[in-house]
Design a protein around this motif. Structure first.
Motif, PDB file in Angstrom:
ATOM      1  N   ALA A  75      34.394  23.276   3.334  1.00 54.20           N
ATOM      2  CA  ALA A  75      35.270  24.450   3.272  1.00 54.20           C
ATOM      3  C   ALA A  75      36.636  24.060   2.728  1.00 54.20           C
ATOM      4  O   ALA A  75      37.242  24.814   1.951  1.00 54.20           O
ATOM      5  CB  ALA A  75      35.410  25.083   4.655  1.00 54.20           C
ATOM      6  N   ARG A  77      37.186  21.660   0.645  1.00 55.13           N
ATOM      7  CA  ARG A  77      36.969  21.447  -0.785  1.00 55.13           C
ATOM      8  C   ARG A  77      36.857  22.786  -1.499  1.00 55.13           C
ATOM      9  O   ARG A  77      37.383  22.953  -2.604  1.00 55.13           O
ATOM     10  CB  ARG A  77      35.695  20.630  -0.982  1.00 55.13           C
ATOM     11  CG  ARG A  77      35.882  19.304  -1.678  1.00 55.13           C
ATOM     12  CD  ARG A  77      35.480  19.484  -3.051  1.00 55.13           C
ATOM     13  NE  ARG A  77      34.153  20.073  -3.049  1.00 55.13           N
ATOM     14  CZ  ARG A  77      33.049  19.364  -3.225  1.00 55.13           C
ATOM     15  NH1 ARG A  77      33.107  18.089  -3.440  1.00 55.13           N
ATOM     16  NH2 ARG A  77      31.893  19.952  -3.227  1.00 55.13           N
ATOM     17  N   ASP A  78      36.158  23.724  -0.886  1.00 50.99           N
ATOM     18  CA  ASP A  78      36.069  25.065  -1.456  1.00 50.99           C
ATOM     19  C   ASP A  78      37.442  25.713  -1.567  1.00 50.99           C
ATOM     20  O   ASP A  78      37.710  26.458  -2.510  1.00 50.99           O
ATOM     21  CB  ASP A  78      35.162  25.963  -0.595  1.00 50.99           C
ATOM     22  CG  ASP A  78      33.691  25.642  -0.781  1.00 50.99           C
ATOM     23  OD1 ASP A  78      32.873  26.075   0.040  1.00 50.99           O
ATOM     24  OD2 ASP A  78      33.375  24.937  -1.774  1.00 50.99           O
ATOM     25  N   ALA A  79      38.281  25.465  -0.587  1.00 53.33           N
ATOM     26  CA  ALA A  79      39.632  26.026  -0.628  1.00 53.33           C
ATOM     27  C   ALA A  79      40.382  25.507  -1.852  1.00 53.33           C
ATOM     28  O   ALA A  79      41.014  26.281  -2.582  1.00 53.33           O
ATOM     29  CB  ALA A  79      40.387  25.671   0.650  1.00 53.33           C
ATOM     30  N   GLU A  80      40.291  24.202  -2.066  1.00 59.74           N
ATOM     31  CA  GLU A  80      40.958  23.632  -3.238  1.00 59.74           C
ATOM     32  C   GLU A  80      40.339  24.155  -4.523  1.00 59.74           C
ATOM     33  O   GLU A  80      41.047  24.452  -5.489  1.00 59.74           O
ATOM     34  CB  GLU A  80      40.855  22.106  -3.211  1.00 59.74           C
ATOM     35  CG  GLU A  80      41.662  21.485  -2.106  1.00 59.74           C
ATOM     36  CD  GLU A  80      41.684  19.970  -2.212  1.00 59.74           C
ATOM     37  OE1 GLU A  80      41.721  19.325  -1.159  1.00 59.74           O
ATOM     38  OE2 GLU A  80      41.657  19.451  -3.340  1.00 59.74           O
ATOM     39  N   ALA A  82      38.833  26.984  -4.949  1.00 56.43           N
ATOM     40  CA  ALA A  82      39.168  28.406  -5.139  1.00 56.43           C
ATOM     41  C   ALA A  82      40.514  28.539  -5.828  1.00 56.43           C
ATOM     42  O   ALA A  82      40.699  29.374  -6.709  1.00 56.43           O
ATOM     43  CB  ALA A  82      39.184  29.121  -3.789  1.00 56.43           C
ATOM     44  N   VAL A  83      41.452  27.688  -5.420  1.00 56.33           N
ATOM     45  CA  VAL A  83      42.783  27.714  -6.015  1.00 56.33           C
ATOM     46  C   VAL A  83      42.741  27.180  -7.443  1.00 56.33           C
ATOM     47  O   VAL A  83      43.345  27.747  -8.349  1.00 56.33           O
ATOM     48  CB  VAL A  83      43.749  26.900  -5.130  1.00 56.33           C
ATOM     49  CG1 VAL A  83      44.997  26.526  -5.873  1.00 56.33           C
ATOM     50  CG2 VAL A  83      44.065  27.680  -3.872  1.00 56.33           C
ATOM     51  N   GLN A 275      28.976  31.344  -3.377  1.00 57.24           N
ATOM     52  CA  GLN A 275      29.434  32.676  -3.766  1.00 57.24           C
ATOM     53  C   GLN A 275      29.893  32.691  -5.220  1.00 57.24           C
ATOM     54  O   GLN A 275      29.715  33.662  -5.928  1.00 57.24           O
ATOM     55  CB  GLN A 275      30.587  33.067  -2.860  1.00 57.24           C
ATOM     56  CG  GLN A 275      31.100  34.456  -3.038  1.00 57.24           C
ATOM     57  CD  GLN A 275      32.214  34.748  -2.076  1.00 57.24           C
ATOM     58  OE1 GLN A 275      32.703  33.872  -1.378  1.00 57.24           O
ATOM     59  NE2 GLN A 275      32.635  35.993  -2.041  1.00 57.24           N
ATOM     60  N   TYR A 276      30.515  31.628  -5.637  1.00 57.08           N
ATOM     61  CA  TYR A 276      30.896  31.492  -7.034  1.00 57.08           C
ATOM     62  C   TYR A 276      30.707  30.029  -7.405  1.00 57.08           C
ATOM     63  O   TYR A 276      30.688  29.143  -6.558  1.00 57.08           O
ATOM     64  CB  TYR A 276      32.369  31.891  -7.238  1.00 57.08           C
ATOM     65  CG  TYR A 276      33.285  30.860  -6.674  1.00 57.08           C
ATOM     66  CD1 TYR A 276      33.558  30.823  -5.319  1.00 57.08           C
ATOM     67  CD2 TYR A 276      33.827  29.878  -7.490  1.00 57.08           C
ATOM     68  CE1 TYR A 276      34.350  29.829  -4.795  1.00 57.08           C
ATOM     69  CE2 TYR A 276      34.622  28.899  -6.963  1.00 57.08           C
ATOM     70  CZ  TYR A 276      34.877  28.864  -5.619  1.00 57.08           C
ATOM     71  OH  TYR A 276      35.644  27.884  -5.101  1.00 57.08           O
TER      72      TYR A 276
END
Lengths: 305, 305
Positions: A75, A77-80, A82-83, A275-276
């Motif tokens: 999560a 890593r996903d946060a980074e 996503a940005v 999701q993406y």
DNA sequence: CCTCACTGTTTACTTTAACTCAACAGTTAT
DNA sequence: ATAACTGTTGAGTTAAAGTAAACAGTGAGG
């Protein structure tokens, strides 16, 4: 959580199977990793890892902790990602698993070119013929040739995977040229251990299926080693064109029974469904498809198949 | 991830709506929080928060980052909980949202007793009549009285929620004792703003439903304030027994139309659905149910309802 | 059986990051 | 105008993180 900072360290230790490889991956010293894990265990009040022998293993508590820690790591890593995705330029780390031979022959030359084009991407390439688990191994992409087992992973096709029956001119001169498929029974048929049908080779001609039982003196779990054995005239083998292409083109290997086709398979990239798709993953896949040539792979150019 | 350590700081800033409250929650100085957020934005190369006015708000990138950062935070907390659960003794932090009056009157006295019994648990009690979102507000438990909206949350019943129609003796002496429900139309009927049926009060008698349209000069969103108005003889109101019980017992309030019942509702604890319930959450719920008295709440003892 | 190459741990020391305090500018409520 | 709050920043302090080196232990190879 005061333990948050230790999570990537712990996850790396588990995924890499030890403090030393995890330290190398993280760019830390072994003692730093050791201390962070000991401190985490102290904070939680529980042992997470058995380290009584050379091999590490998780305690029961460690297994539970790892399960959630992995999610936290992903999560984060996903946060980074996503940005980074918003910023448009692919960046970040990609951890890729590929089989040995395909990796050495095709991934290794491709990746430097990819990284020159995407200087903000970092790649950790893990070449291993064991079909490592994507999730617990922390891989973004796993390259897989041939049939795929059922899984929740998403497959993206990179190139076709053709195989051909080969022998060296020396072998054919000394042992005779097989005229029919059944003649293979009299020949030394060398095998790739990981293959699903080591002892019975199947072909397709004019929409009809043909099989022949074979045997041989050599079986090996590496397709480049198999190629070497064929080149040295030890016997006949089915070889993927991504391995054998240059020797076929150079006349070092003769393609036998070209009208008898082996099933056309695919080289796929396996991905965790998301999701993406992160920009860095998309960039890698697009580059690989174009680089390999998804219709006719570059390693088959100049070969009649 | 070098950003991992900043995630709880960022999540706290968003959840608490500012650097200062987040600093108080985290036990850090304001400047430490400010520096951690600035450093995180520098590492990501993007602004996460607008801070042009007294109010904070997330940028678009910040919203995306928060979404995943929250998951990372929750997963890390689950990791710790998973380990603590194995150890058996409930520990860790609980963040609980409760309505103001119920919180002040019943949660506030209960919680110190609970914490004495479970010294390793820490509680962050947020009393607010706004029905705060459990997930994005970072709550483990939300106490809710009355009907629940549809949601993915799990509800655990803590106690019954009865309401009664009340007036003070002074009011009844000066304004007359209503003999029938319809008489209420001539009375000053005070309302609780958050109620679903402010203008039409419904009752049930002998399995028959009765309604009466009411009006009044005062409507307030706090049940203790409403109680005060009734006590001071301003008018008649429906009051939950958890607020009115002591005054009824003491004779300060008279229950009107006791044979006309209002719907029996519940006081629930709302929880995020999880694969397992953390020991600390389970301990809290069990304690609350026993403390409140799930069949006849302690605040209804000595009252005829 | 010996040697070598690896593992993880621990100690002493160094470096770096995190943190606090204080001062400041800005905003809002009284 | 004043007070009470917000977030930022610089200077200094503290604590955590990290390294290097030495050590003990294990497994593989000769």
């Amino acid at each position: 959580m005061d333990t948050m900072g230790a999570i990537p360290v712990f996850v790396a230790v588990v995924q890499y199977g030890g403090f030393s490889p995890a330290a190398r991956f993280l760019g830390l010293s072994k003692s730093a990793v050791s201390k962070r894990i000991s401190q985490l265990e102290q904070q939680l009040g529980v042992k997470l890892l058995h380290r009584t022998t050379r091999k590490l293993s998780l305690t029961e508590a460690g297994e539970h902790y790892f399960e959630h820690a992995l999610k936290a790591n992903l999560a984060a890593r996903d946060a980074e990602d996503a940005v980074a995705q918003l910023q448009g330029e692919p960046q970040g780390r990609l951890r890729i698993n590929t089989p040995m031979s395909f990796g050495r022959l095709h991934m290794a030359p491709m990746i430097p070119e990819f990284l020159k084009q995407y200087p903000k991407i970092r790649i950790d390439l893990v070449m291993d013929d064991k079909r490592l688990d994507l999730v617990s191994g922390g891989f973004d992409i796993a390259i897989r040739g041939g049939a795929l087992p059922d899984s929740s992973l998403v497959a993206r096709r990179l190139a076709t995977l053709n195989s051909v029956l080969c022998a060296s001119p020396d072998y054919l001169n000394s042992q005779g040229y097989p005229q029919q498929l059944d003649d293979l029974l009299q020949h030394n048929c060398l095998s790739f251990s990981y293959s699903n049908d080591v002892k019975e080779w199947s072909f397709s001609k004019d929409n009809q299926r043909h099989s022949v039982v074979v045997s041989g003196s050599y079986q090996v779990n590496n397709s480049e080693a198999l190629l070497e054995a064929v080149r040295q005239g030890l016997g006949i083998a089915r070889l993927p064109t991504f391995v054998a292409g240059p020797d076929i083109r150079a006349g070092n290997l003769i393609v036998l029974f070209p009208e008898y086709k082996m099933p056309v398979l695919d080289i796929n990239a396996l991905l965790i469904e998301r999701q993406y798709m992160p920009a860095k993953v998309r960039a890698f896949l697009d580059f690989a498809i174009e680089y390999f040539g998804s219709e006719t792979p570059y390693w088959e150019e100049g070969i009649d198949i």
